[in-house]
Design a protein around this motif. Structure first.
Motif, PDB file in Angstrom:
ATOM      1  N   GLN A 397       0.125  -2.915 -20.017  1.00 53.31           N
ATOM      2  CA  GLN A 397       0.496  -4.715 -18.378  1.00 53.31           C
ATOM      3  C   GLN A 397       0.923  -4.103 -17.332  1.00 53.31           C
ATOM      4  N   LYS A 398       2.241  -3.244 -17.455  1.00 52.83           N
ATOM      5  CA  LYS A 398       2.567  -2.509 -16.216  1.00 52.83           C
ATOM      6  C   LYS A 398       1.481  -1.945 -16.172  1.00 52.83           C
ATOM      7  N   ALA A 399       1.009  -1.168 -16.335  1.00 56.89           N
ATOM      8  CA  ALA A 399       0.083  -0.198 -15.588  1.00 56.89           C
ATOM      9  C   ALA A 399      -0.721  -1.130 -13.885  1.00 56.89           C
ATOM     10  N   GLU A 400      -1.521  -2.391 -15.836  1.00 62.39           N
ATOM     11  CA  GLU A 400      -1.889  -3.245 -15.005  1.00 62.39           C
ATOM     12  C   GLU A 400      -1.702  -3.835 -13.337  1.00 62.39           C
ATOM     13  N   ARG A 401      -0.517  -4.135 -13.475  1.00 63.84           N
ATOM     14  CA  ARG A 401      -0.105  -4.552 -12.153  1.00 63.84           C
ATOM     15  C   ARG A 401       0.057  -4.131 -11.646  1.00 63.84           C
ATOM     16  N   GLU A 402       1.149  -2.743 -11.757  1.00 62.59           N
ATOM     17  CA  GLU A 402       0.485  -2.263 -10.430  1.00 62.59           C
ATOM     18  C   GLU A 402      -0.763  -1.685 -10.261  1.00 62.59           C
ATOM     19  N   VAL A 403      -2.176  -1.240 -10.915  1.00 65.04           N
ATOM     20  CA  VAL A 403      -3.272  -0.950 -10.604  1.00 65.04           C
ATOM     21  C   VAL A 403      -3.889  -1.859  -9.057  1.00 65.04           C
ATOM     22  N   ILE A 404      -3.023  -3.327  -9.461  1.00 64.73           N
ATOM     23  CA  ILE A 404      -4.272  -4.610  -8.632  1.00 64.73           C
ATOM     24  C   ILE A 404      -3.209  -3.880  -7.166  1.00 64.73           C
ATOM     25  N   PHE A 405      -1.549  -3.795  -8.004  1.00 68.63           N
ATOM     26  CA  PHE A 405      -1.225  -4.056  -6.435  1.00 68.63           C
ATOM     27  C   PHE A 405      -1.716  -2.506  -5.631  1.00 68.63           C
ATOM     28  N   ALA A 406      -2.351  -1.234  -6.504  1.00 69.30           N
ATOM     29  CA  ALA A 406      -2.821  -0.593  -5.610  1.00 69.30           C
ATOM     30  C   ALA A 406      -3.949  -0.692  -5.213  1.00 69.30           C
ATOM     31  N   LYS A 407      -4.795  -1.769  -5.523  1.00 69.25           N
ATOM     32  CA  LYS A 407      -6.050  -1.574  -5.012  1.00 69.25           C
ATOM     33  C   LYS A 407      -6.168  -2.394  -4.005  1.00 69.25           C
ATOM     34  N   LYS A 408      -4.658  -2.853  -4.200  1.00 69.18           N
ATOM     35  CA  LYS A 408      -4.609  -4.036  -2.265  1.00 69.18           C
ATOM     36  C   LYS A 408      -4.476  -3.315  -1.559  1.00 69.18           C
ATOM     37  N   GLU A 409      -3.669  -2.353  -2.115  1.00 62.25           N
ATOM     38  CA  GLU A 409      -3.295  -1.155  -1.146  1.00 62.25           C
ATOM     39  C   GLU A 409      -3.696  -0.230  -0.473  1.00 62.25           C
ATOM     40  N   LYS A 410      -4.893   0.609  -0.994  1.00 63.19           N
ATOM     41  CA  LYS A 410      -5.804   0.882  -0.565  1.00 63.19           C
ATOM     42  C   LYS A 410      -6.418   0.288   0.267  1.00 63.19           C
ATOM     43  N   LEU A 411      -6.791  -0.663  -0.061  1.00 62.16           N
ATOM     44  CA  LEU A 411      -7.542  -1.251   1.011  1.00 62.16           C
ATOM     45  C   LEU A 411      -7.182  -1.745   2.210  1.00 62.16           C
ATOM     46  N   VAL A 412      -5.672  -2.118   2.286  1.00 61.03           N
ATOM     47  CA  VAL A 412      -4.956  -2.094   3.570  1.00 61.03           C
ATOM     48  C   VAL A 412      -4.909  -0.174   4.314  1.00 61.03           C
ATOM     49  N   VAL A 413      -4.617   0.497   3.298  1.00 56.98           N
ATOM     50  CA  VAL A 413      -5.294   2.428   3.775  1.00 56.98           C
ATOM     51  C   VAL A 413      -5.763   2.610   4.545  1.00 56.98           C
ATOM     52  N   GLU A 414      -7.082   1.733   3.762  1.00 57.19           N
ATOM     53  CA  GLU A 414      -8.464   2.554   4.308  1.00 57.19           C
ATOM     54  C   GLU A 414      -8.596   1.949   5.881  1.00 57.19           C
ATOM     55  N   ASP A 415      -9.008   0.261   5.893  1.00 54.98           N
ATOM     56  CA  ASP A 415      -8.859  -0.323   6.641  1.00 54.98           C
ATOM     57  C   ASP A 415      -7.572   1.052   8.198  1.00 54.98           C
ATOM     58  N   TYR A 416      -5.834   1.216   7.720  1.00 52.75           N
ATOM     59  CA  TYR A 416      -5.517   1.780   8.568  1.00 52.75           C
ATOM     60  C   TYR A 416      -5.746   3.372   8.796  1.00 52.75           C
ATOM     61  N   ILE A 417      -6.988   4.359   8.143  1.00 52.90           N
ATOM     62  CA  ILE A 417      -7.758   4.551   8.035  1.00 52.90           C
ATOM     63  C   ILE A 417      -8.691   5.140   9.650  1.00 52.90           C
ATOM     64  N   GLU A 418      -9.389   3.506   9.002  1.00 52.46           N
ATOM     65  CA  GLU A 418     -10.340   3.274  10.184  1.00 52.46           C
ATOM     66  C   GLU A 418     -10.218   3.271  11.464  1.00 52.46           C
ATOM     67  N   GLY A 419      -8.463   2.417  11.006  1.00 47.55           N
ATOM     68  CA  GLY A 419      -8.477   1.908  13.010  1.00 47.55           C
ATOM     69  C   GLY A 419      -7.834   3.131  13.752  1.00 47.55           C
ATOM     70  N   LEU A 420      -7.333   4.275  12.725  1.00 49.07           N
ATOM     71  CA  LEU A 420      -6.933   5.711  12.847  1.00 49.07           C
ATOM     72  C   LEU A 420      -8.409   6.288  13.740  1.00 49.07           C
ATOM     73  N   LYS A 421      -9.200   6.200  13.296  1.00 49.32           N
ATOM     74  CA  LYS A 421     -10.311   7.490  13.286  1.00 49.32           C
ATOM     75  C   LYS A 421     -11.193   5.983  14.820  1.00 49.32           C
ATOM     76  N   LEU A 422     -10.890   5.468  14.910  1.00 52.76           N
ATOM     77  CA  LEU A 422     -11.376   4.426  16.240  1.00 52.76           C
ATOM     78  C   LEU A 422     -10.608   4.248  17.349  1.00 52.76           C
ATOM     79  N   LEU A 423      -9.289   4.405  17.083  1.00 53.11           N
ATOM     80  CA  LEU A 423      -8.033   4.920  17.665  1.00 53.11           C
ATOM     81  C   LEU A 423      -8.671   6.268  18.666  1.00 53.11           C
ATOM     82  N   SER A 424      -8.999   7.056  17.948  1.00 58.28           N
ATOM     83  CA  SER A 424      -8.855   8.942  18.093  1.00 58.28           C
ATOM     84  C   SER A 424     -10.209   8.600  19.372  1.00 58.28           C
ATOM     85  N   GLU A 425     -10.953   7.972  19.054  1.00 58.99           N
ATOM     86  CA  GLU A 425     -12.290   8.229  19.400  1.00 58.99           C
ATOM     87  C   GLU A 425     -12.276   7.765  20.646  1.00 58.99           C
ATOM     88  N   LEU A 426     -11.843   6.291  20.479  1.00 58.54           N
ATOM     89  CA  LEU A 426     -11.261   5.413  22.230  1.00 58.54           C
ATOM     90  C   LEU A 426     -10.386   6.364  23.228  1.00 58.54           C
TER      91      LEU A 426
END
Length: 483
Positions: A397-426
């Motif tokens: 149960q504790k791990a499931e809560r961490e996984v839910i948070f990790a999935k949300k955090e992963k989306l944020v980090v993935e967006d962050y990476i895309e932003g960094l790549k775009l920023l680099s090209e611009l």
């Protein structure tokens, strides 16, 4: 640029840019940020996958095999363990303990001269490891004062208990030449218990060592009964039942009232001990529990081994991979199978003990018969499995809560990476455009043309073949004429 991502945090991102091999290169911030973000994605993936290691992966056949193992061992427990005096497995363990007693006596210097080996060995050990608290209630005041008899003195005498409290009272009795007993809910002390006893040793450390050696050696001598025992004899009490003595002794020492429940449990423990439930019989009860444990682990390993050879190509097989797939010790699947197996075992054992408790009680429940047949080792092992299941479920149960948070955090980090790549090209395009604009607005190329015209004239190049300005250069390289 950092303001695009962190304007709310009022922080700025410093970017450094260089030119390497004719290309723009971001030497620090964006590259470092990308690497850090990708590492964070890797860690988040591990967190998301970690929950799979906590969940059991049993199929229907696993549950059937585990339940069958528990049922088989439950039948073994009913017919081959039973209760003291009616136990085929008990005869084997009694003989094993008797052999270990004679082995220990030989190790201490005893020589078998053709007499009754076990009695002779016990008599030798009793003399060698003499203690002051061995009153047996035969012809002494103790039998009249608190009902001490040869059939209960090992249980009532605290120093005969194979526990830490037993060790404490053994050392205390040897230092003070006293005896301590539990009887009728009272802690009873006898002063000057043995007029001939003297604890060996010249100082405190040596006396402590001798006291410990006497306690241990005397327990071994009593393991298979005393030297005067007829038949099986009274061994040392079961470690899982002597806690009833510990509770009373601690409460009495702290002036805490002893409850009726404490007294009743203590009386029950003495009654089943007098029926032969000692450390030897408790070891006998461990046999079907041990078989159940090994059988389940063996079945688990064999099934995974067959699956490994069926699903793994010959080229990729290895011992380490095979062990990882088959090891039956530290994965939740085999632990769940053990819970099922030990639960089935306990269900059969408790049912048998309950039925026999009512049968021998002639309609009323006989608790002594019930606890004589109850496999306390199996109950203890099942309790450990249940504790593991609860602990594992909490972890999931504790791990499931961490996984839910990790999935949300992963989306944020993935967006962050895309932003960094775009920023680099611009950023690269922007600087390139700035470089071109600066180059156009400067006079560098004009000076370069003038120098090239002067050099051509010095080399006597015909005037009509010299390129004098940008328009003539563009026309020439685009395939046109000089003019």
């Amino acid at each position: 640029m950092g303001e695009i991502f962190r304007e709310n945090q009022n922080t700025k991102l410093l970017l450094e840019m260089g030119v390497v091999d004719g290309k723009y290169d971001f030497t620090s911030s964006i590259v470092a940020a990308l690497n850090q973000a990708e590492l964070e994605i890797h860690n988040l993936d591990e967190t998301i996958e970690s929950i799979q290691c906590l969940k059991p992966n049993c199929d229907k056949l696993d549950y059937i095999l585990a339940g069958s193992s528990g049922a088989l061992c439950g039948i073994l427990d009913i017919f081959l363990v039973g209760k003291p005096g009616e136990s085929p497995f008990g005869d084997i363990t009694d003989k094993w303990f008797a052999n270990r007693t004679t082995d220990f006596a030989k190790l201490c210097g005893w020589e078998d001269k053709g007499e009754n080996s076990l009695s002779s060995a016990i008599r030798f050990l009793e003399k060698k490891f003499k203690i002051p608290y061995d009153q047996r209630g035969v012809g002494d005041a103790a039998s009249f004062v608190f009902g001490l008899t040869p059939t209960n003195h090992h249980f009532k005498s605290l120093a005969h208990n194979p526990s830490l409290l037993g060790l404490f009272f053994s050392i205390l009795d040897q230092f003070t030449n006293s005896s301590h007993f539990i009887s009728g809910g009272e802690l009873i002390s006898l002063a000057d218990a043995d007029g001939k006893f003297e604890l060996r040793g010249n100082d405190i450390p040596s006396k402590l060592y001798c006291a410990f050696a006497n306690w241990f050696g005397h327990l071994i001598s009593d393991m298979s009964g005393s030297s005067g025992s007829k038949g099986r004899g009274m061994g040392i009490p079961s470690p899982l039942w002597t806690w009833t003595n510990d509770i009373i002794a601690i409460k009495r020492s702290l002036n805490i009232p002893v409850s009726q429940f404490d007294n009743s449990i203590n009386e029950l423990a003495i009654n089943i001990y007098k029926e032969g439930y000692d450390a030897r019989f408790q070891s006998t009860q461990a046999i079907p529990v041990f078989i159940n444990e090994m059988l389940v682990r063996f079945v688990y390993a064999i099934r995974r081994l067959i699956k490994y050879f069926a699903e793994t190509d010959k080229e990729t097989r290895s011992f380490s991979l095979m062990w990882k797939k088959c090891e039956p010790f530290s994965n939740p699947t085999v632990k769940r199978m053990l819970t099922v197996a030990h639960g089935t075992f306990c269900l059969i054992d408790i049912s048998d003990a309950t039925v026999r408790g009512f049968v021998t009680g002639a309609g009323t429940f006989n608790p002594t018969e019930f606890f004589l047949r109850l496999n306390i080792v199996g109950v203890g092992r099942f309790t450990i499995s249940l504790y593991g299941e609860v602990k594992r479920e909490i972890g999931i149960q504790k791990a499931e809560r961490e996984v839910i948070f990790a999935k949300k955090e992963k989306l944020v980090v993935e967006d962050y990476i895309e932003g960094l790549k775009l920023l680099s090209e611009l950023n690269e395009d922007k600087n390139l455009l700035n470089f071109i604009t600066d180059f156009k607005n400067s006079d560098m190329y004009i000076h370069a043309f003038e120098k090239s015209v002067m050099l051509a004239k010095k080399r006597n190049v015909p005037n009509n073949e010299i390129l004098k300005n940008k328009m003539e250069i563009d026309s020439y390289f685009l395939g046109g004429n000089k003019t």
